[in-house]
Design an enzyme around this catalytic site. Structure first.
Site, PDB file in Angstrom:
ATOM      1  N   LYS A 158     -22.827 -14.152  14.028  1.00 42.06           N
ATOM      2  CA  LYS A 158     -22.482 -13.968  15.440  1.00 42.06           C
ATOM      3  C   LYS A 158     -23.749 -13.643  16.206  1.00 42.06           C
ATOM      4  O   LYS A 158     -24.705 -13.134  15.633  1.00 42.06           O
ATOM      5  CB  LYS A 158     -21.505 -12.794  15.585  1.00 42.06           C
ATOM      6  CG  LYS A 158     -20.685 -12.844  16.843  1.00 42.06           C
ATOM      7  CD  LYS A 158     -19.447 -13.678  16.640  1.00 42.06           C
ATOM      8  CE  LYS A 158     -18.660 -13.866  17.908  1.00 42.06           C
ATOM      9  NZ  LYS A 158     -17.325 -14.451  17.599  1.00 42.06           N
ATOM     10  N   ASP A 169     -18.318 -17.841  22.816  1.00 43.93           N
ATOM     11  CA  ASP A 169     -17.455 -16.654  22.734  1.00 43.93           C
ATOM     12  C   ASP A 169     -17.360 -16.196  24.200  1.00 43.93           C
ATOM     13  O   ASP A 169     -17.560 -17.024  25.108  1.00 43.93           O
ATOM     14  CB  ASP A 169     -18.094 -15.586  21.816  1.00 43.93           C
ATOM     15  CG  ASP A 169     -17.110 -14.495  21.394  1.00 43.93           C
ATOM     16  OD1 ASP A 169     -16.338 -14.717  20.445  1.00 43.93           O
ATOM     17  OD2 ASP A 169     -17.076 -13.415  22.036  1.00 43.93           O
TER      18      ASP A 169
HETATM   19  N1  GLU Z   1     -16.223 -17.132  18.971  1.00 44.82           N
HETATM   20  C1  GLU Z   1     -15.130 -17.742  18.264  1.00 44.82           C
HETATM   21  C2  GLU Z   1     -14.576 -16.774  17.248  1.00 44.82           C
HETATM   22  O1  GLU Z   1     -14.530 -15.595  17.510  1.00 44.82           O
HETATM   23  C3  GLU Z   1     -15.459 -19.120  17.731  1.00 44.82           C
HETATM   24  C4  GLU Z   1     -16.624 -19.223  16.800  1.00 44.82           C
HETATM   25  C5  GLU Z   1     -17.038 -20.656  16.466  1.00 44.82           C
HETATM   26  O2  GLU Z   1     -16.389 -21.601  16.897  1.00 44.82           O
HETATM   27  O3  GLU Z   1     -18.018 -20.773  15.741  1.00 44.82           O
HETATM   28  O4  GLU Z   1     -14.114 -17.128  16.198  1.00 44.82           O
END
Ligand code: GLU
Length: 445
Positions: free
Chosen positions: A126, A166
């Site tokens: 992340k 996100d």
């Molecule tokens: N931010 C999204 C999550 O919390 C998607 C992450 C992504 O698609 O890599 O899963």
């Protein structure tokens, strides 16, 4: 909690002082894992938990940019590459003033288990920045994204680390980030980012996927009690991408979504939220929810306050972490709540989760219920790798199949470990065992 796990947990907490949300995410997972370690002593011998809680790599960098007035601005950028046992690090980027290392670590930690549950070959990571996009012009967003990528590019790649969106990062930002990556590296490497535009390597259904997936997961939970979304009264928090698509899907399944919110307040629309109008205001005009009230009759807008004051049979928290506390949970339960599907990451506090579980409410934790977004990101990577693009119907069918599978795996794991209907336990153990097995197989790294 199991004494062996308690000791490891205490070391993790002491080693990461002040990271409140990371602590919360770690504690919640550890509370589920006692029975696994009774059956699998090799996980303790292999120091799987100690390794799992220590990110493989943490990158923190300066993001300098100029605003439209010509003033210099400095933000902080993060990418936490948490675990690559199952595939390249995968997870979104969050641009929000609340972002700090502890928040990115909680999100990255959750992402490991979520991504494992999807069954797709993706590890957990992340990133993001404390940059506040609110009120910024398009040109400012572009300059910020270009500066952010000017450092990030050296750490990512289709086989290394694949960021996505996100909170605060959507299609527009992914476009600017991709453009800068391509320019610096001189590579059209589609698989380095997901959430791209349809004409340049994106996947259909990716924008809808998190919200749709949350509703599909909740529908599966409701089915275990002989119910469905049809006729339910639903409250959704948030009004961003996840919330809007959860509202659309819930209503397509016959529910009435009567309320949603933004950081200033909430609207109540007893006739059911007009999704087209909501999209126009939030996605096209990038406006505030308050504008909805004047454009539709019989709507009330409540400034401040909590959307959880509105009664519902199904609650879908789709805004942000710790937005639904113990008191709100107790009030919802008293007023006829049946189910909760978390569209956001860790939106319910630990107190709220305890209230839901004690009351026997169907509770789908984010790491299972909101896995549809990252699932479709993995489908986007698959399409990029084969230089193909799939139809909406085919992609949606794959998403549905995977979400139904995640629900089934969580339910089966909860049964297997003697706590039927406990999706928190099912998700934590289901995700953990998969990652732990892969880590042991790959040796001490
Ligand atoms: N931010 C999204 C999550 O919390 C998607 C992450 C992504 O698609 O890599 O899963």
């Amino acid at each position: 909690m199991d004494a062996r796990l308690e000791a490891i947990r205490d070391t993790v907490l002491a080693r990461n002082p002040g990271e409140r949300e990371f602590h919360q995410a770690v504690i919640e997972v550890f509370e589920s894992l006692g029975p696994v370690h009774d059956r699998h002593p090799e996980f303790l011998e292999g120091a799987v938990l100690e390794r799992l809680c220590e990110p493989e790599r943490q990158i923190i960098f300066r993001v300098p940019w100029t605003d439209d007035a010509g003033s210099f601005q400095i933000n902080r950028g993060f990418r936490v590459e948490f675990n690559s046992a199952l595939g390249p690090y995968k997870g979104g980027l969050r641009f929000h003033p609340s972002v700090n290392l502890g928040i990115i670590k909680f999100l990255g930690f959750e992402q490991i288990f979520k991504n494992a549950l999807t069954g797709m070959p993706i590890g957990g990571g992340k990133g993001g920045s404390d940059f506040d996009p609110r009120g910024r012009s398009d040109a400012e967003i572009m300059r910020f994204c270009q500066s952010f990528m000017t450092e990030l590019y050296r750490h990512i790649g289709e086989y290394t680390d694949v960021p996505a969106g996100d909170i605060g990062v959507g299609g527009r930002e992914i476009g600017y980030l991709f453009g800068q990556y391509k320019r610096i590296t001189n590579r059209y490497e589609s698989g380095v980012l997901t959430g791209k535009g349809i004409s340049w390597g994106g996947s259909l259904v990716r924008p809808e996927a998190t919200g749709y997936g949350t509703v599909i997961f909740a529908e599966e939970m409701l089915k275990t009690r002989g119910q469905s979304f049809d006729g339910q009264r639903v409250v959704v928090s948030g009004s961003g991408n996840v919330a809007i698509n959860a509202i659309a899907k819930a209503q397509a399944l016959g529910a009435t979504v009567v309320a949603c919110s933004d950081s200033s307040g909430y609207i109540v629309d007893e006739a059911g939220i007009d999704v087209a109008l909501l999209r126009q205001i939030k996605e096209v005009e990038r406006g505030r929810l308050k504008d909805y009230e004047a454009r539709r009759s019989a709507v009330s807008y409540v400034e401040g306050g909590s959307v959880w004051d509105v009664d519902a049979t199904v609650a879908l928290p789709c805004a942000t972490q710790n937005e639904l506390g113990g008191d709100a949970a107790a009030r919802l339960v008293r007023n006829g709540l049946l189910a909760v599907g978390e569209g956001a990451n860790m939106p319910s506090t630990r107190d709220a989760v305890a209230v839901f579980q004690e009351a026997g409410i169907l509770f789908g934790p984010g790491k299972a219920a909101n896995a549809g977004g990252v699932t479709t990101s993995a489908l986007e990577m698959q399409q990029n790798a084969s230089r193909d693009s799939w139809s909406f119907a085919h992609t949606e069918e794959r998403l549905t199949e995977i979400m139904v599978g995640i629900h089934a795996r969580c339910a089966a794991t909860a049964d297997e470990y003697g706590d039927p209907g406990n999706y928190v336990l099912g998700a934590n153990i289901g995700g953990f065992v998969k990652v732990a097995d892969a880590m042991l197989a790959q040796g001490l790294i």
